[in-house]
Design a protein around this motif. Structure first.
Motif, mmCIF file in Angstrom:
data_model
loop_
_atom_site.group_PDB
_atom_site.id
_atom_site.type_symbol
_atom_site.label_atom_id
_atom_site.label_comp_id
_atom_site.label_asym_id
_atom_site.label_seq_id
_atom_site.Cartn_x
_atom_site.Cartn_y
_atom_site.Cartn_z
ATOM 1 N N VAL A 113 1.032 -1.320 0.026
ATOM 2 C CA VAL A 113 -0.146 0.032 0.020
ATOM 3 C C VAL A 113 0.760 1.151 0.104
ATOM 4 O O VAL A 113 0.545 2.427 -0.562
ATOM 5 C CB VAL A 113 -0.922 -0.143 1.380
ATOM 6 C CG1 VAL A 113 -1.778 1.414 1.355
ATOM 7 C CG2 VAL A 113 -1.917 -1.054 1.153
ATOM 8 N N ALA A 129 -1.214 7.198 6.746
ATOM 9 C CA ALA A 129 -2.093 7.199 5.325
ATOM 10 C C ALA A 129 -2.237 5.726 4.978
ATOM 11 O O ALA A 129 -3.344 5.457 4.290
ATOM 12 C CB ALA A 129 -1.005 8.029 4.211
ATOM 13 N N ALA A 133 -6.036 4.150 4.423
ATOM 14 C CA ALA A 133 -6.367 3.603 3.130
ATOM 15 C C ALA A 133 -6.937 2.414 3.244
ATOM 16 O O ALA A 133 -7.924 1.878 2.448
ATOM 17 C CB ALA A 133 -5.358 3.593 2.081
ATOM 18 N N ARG A 136 -10.301 2.566 4.621
ATOM 19 C CA ARG A 136 -11.399 2.699 3.790
ATOM 20 C C ARG A 136 -11.677 1.706 2.778
ATOM 21 O O ARG A 136 -12.706 1.630 2.237
ATOM 22 C CB ARG A 136 -10.919 3.903 2.924
ATOM 23 C CG ARG A 136 -11.256 5.221 3.801
ATOM 24 C CD ARG A 136 -11.089 6.528 2.788
ATOM 25 N NE ARG A 136 -9.685 6.600 1.943
ATOM 26 C CZ ARG A 136 -8.586 6.999 2.627
ATOM 27 N NH1 ARG A 136 -8.632 7.820 4.007
ATOM 28 N NH2 ARG A 136 -7.253 7.276 2.009
ATOM 29 N N ALA A 164 -6.832 -0.437 -1.769
ATOM 30 C CA ALA A 164 -6.148 0.454 -0.627
ATOM 31 C C ALA A 164 -4.736 1.143 -1.360
ATOM 32 O O ALA A 164 -4.572 2.448 -0.934
ATOM 33 C CB ALA A 164 -5.934 -0.243 0.575
ATOM 34 N N LEU A 167 -6.287 3.938 -3.170
ATOM 35 C CA LEU A 167 -6.835 5.140 -2.633
ATOM 36 C C LEU A 167 -5.729 5.716 -1.907
ATOM 37 O O LEU A 167 -6.109 6.980 -1.408
ATOM 38 C CB LEU A 167 -7.851 4.499 -1.567
ATOM 39 C CG LEU A 167 -9.167 3.537 -2.090
ATOM 40 C CD1 LEU A 167 -9.829 3.163 -0.877
ATOM 41 C CD2 LEU A 167 -10.076 4.683 -2.775
ATOM 42 N N VAL A 168 -4.685 5.186 -1.508
ATOM 43 C CA VAL A 168 -3.682 5.966 -0.524
ATOM 44 C C VAL A 168 -3.199 7.188 -1.199
ATOM 45 O O VAL A 168 -2.715 8.146 -0.470
ATOM 46 C CB VAL A 168 -2.439 4.783 -0.184
ATOM 47 C CG1 VAL A 168 -1.711 4.739 -1.490
ATOM 48 C CG2 VAL A 168 -1.726 5.296 1.163
ATOM 49 N N GLU A 170 -5.088 9.120 -2.841
ATOM 50 C CA GLU A 170 -6.437 9.997 -2.762
ATOM 51 C C GLU A 170 -6.796 10.484 -4.103
ATOM 52 O O GLU A 170 -6.796 11.649 -4.395
ATOM 53 C CB GLU A 170 -6.183 11.413 -1.890
ATOM 54 C CG GLU A 170 -5.742 10.928 -0.280
ATOM 55 C CD GLU A 170 -5.889 12.104 0.556
ATOM 56 O OE1 GLU A 170 -5.734 13.324 0.221
ATOM 57 O OE2 GLU A 170 -5.760 11.920 1.806
#
Length: 329
Positions: A113, A129, A133, A136, A164, A167-168, A170
């Protein structure tokens, strides 16, 4: 959520060709596509294997440079210089089909990740962070997964780690290529629900590439049906899937258990993209043309090309039989 007026991602007149083998004509993998994805919108790109949907998705991410046409993100044209592409890929992330293949078996979940953060020179709290992630993506408590390896996880958990990893950074957009194809049926719904939740909570946009119209029904706001390098039908998912107009869309839907009708068996295989037939590119397999129902437009089907469909939210279909006068045009 993006505050840009108009679509977040936009493609116009996109073509991607690959050199032909042994002197053959170039393969027209993407052969004229317009496509928009709005902020907070999920668009499903649907079609059989080999129709060009993965090549289209990769070209939208800058991973494959188009032969012609343009891609814009947040109102600005995509620039193919290495630095510009690196910045773009922080905002638009790819989620691959097979989590086992996209996770290094020697890397822990934490390192998998954190990899994107390290590539992009993240200056904040890396541990926070990564934990955020993973949480989430539905892996809670995240710290419990930090030191685990991919082989210690279930298929659904591995796919969540891949999500993830996207997503990390953003991102504003994710492109998910067959995101649940390798998962058991019991886990598919969980991952689809996760993608919907990310859209609702983060305003995330998504392009979901799939051969499965049932998946499109469950997750997408809008659907684009692709055949032999072109989008042949597009519109809001409910209107397209409850009242399909293109014969190809009808055939794809007919094999779903909930369709209630007899499956339409298409003859033959899709043509070679280096030898796209004249006229409607579906005419050589079209069940409506073969049945004689489209005799009034048969010559047009075999010889007259159809325009590229618009990329926005309007309902549109590329079919001579549907758009003939009096056919609900």
């Amino acid at each position: 959520m993006s505050t840009v007026a108009g679509p977040l991602l936009s493609a116009r007149g996109l073509h991607v060709t690959f050199p032909g083998r042994r002197g053959a004509s170039p393969a027209r993998a993407v052969d004229g596509v317009d496509l928009d994805i709005g902020a907070g919108e999920i668009v499903a790109l649907v079609g059989e294997s080999g129709c060009g949907k993965t090549t289209l998705a990769r070209s939208l991410l800058g991973l494959v440079r188009p032969s012609s046409g343009s891609v814009s993100f947040a109102g600005k044209p995509l620039v193919y210089a290495p630095g510009a592409l690196k910045a773009y890929r922080r905002r638009a992330q790819l989620v691959l089909q097979d989590p086992s293949g996209s996770l290094n078996p020697r890397h822990t979940v934490y390192d998998a990740v954190a990899e994107g953060l390290r590539i992009h020179g993240h200056e904040g709290d890396e541990r926070a962070a990564v934990a955020g992630a993973l949480a989430r993506a539905g892996l809670r408590p995240p710290e419990r997964f930090f030191l685990r390896y991919p082989h210690e996880l279930s298929g659904g958990q591995r796919q969540r780690v891949v999500i993830a990893g996207a997503l990390v950074l953003e991102p504003e957009l994710i492109v998910a290529d067959e995101p649940v194809a390798s998962l058991d049926a019991s886990v598919r719904g969980e991952v689809l629900a996760l993608l919907l939740r990310l859209r609702d909570e983060l305003g995330l946009s998504a392009l979901v590439v799939t051969h499965d119209l049932g998946l499109a029904w469950n997750i997408a706001d809008r659907v684009a049906v692709m055949y032999l390098g072109r989008v042949v039908e597009t519109g809001p998912v409910e209107s397209v899937l409850t009242a399909p107009r293109h014969p190809y869309t009808r055939a794809l839907l007919s094999v779903l258990p909930e369709s209630g009708g007899a499956p339409v068996v298409l003859t033959g295989e899709p043509p070679d993209p280096s030898r796209v037939p004249p006229g409607c590119r579906f005419h050589v397999r079209c069940q409506v043309l073969a049945s004689g129902e489209a005799d009034a437009v048969a010559e047009r089907c075999r010889t007259a090309d159809l325009p590229v469909l618009g990329g926005g939210g309007e309902r549109a279909v590329a079919c001579h039989w549907v758009t003939r006068e009096g056919a609900g045009g």
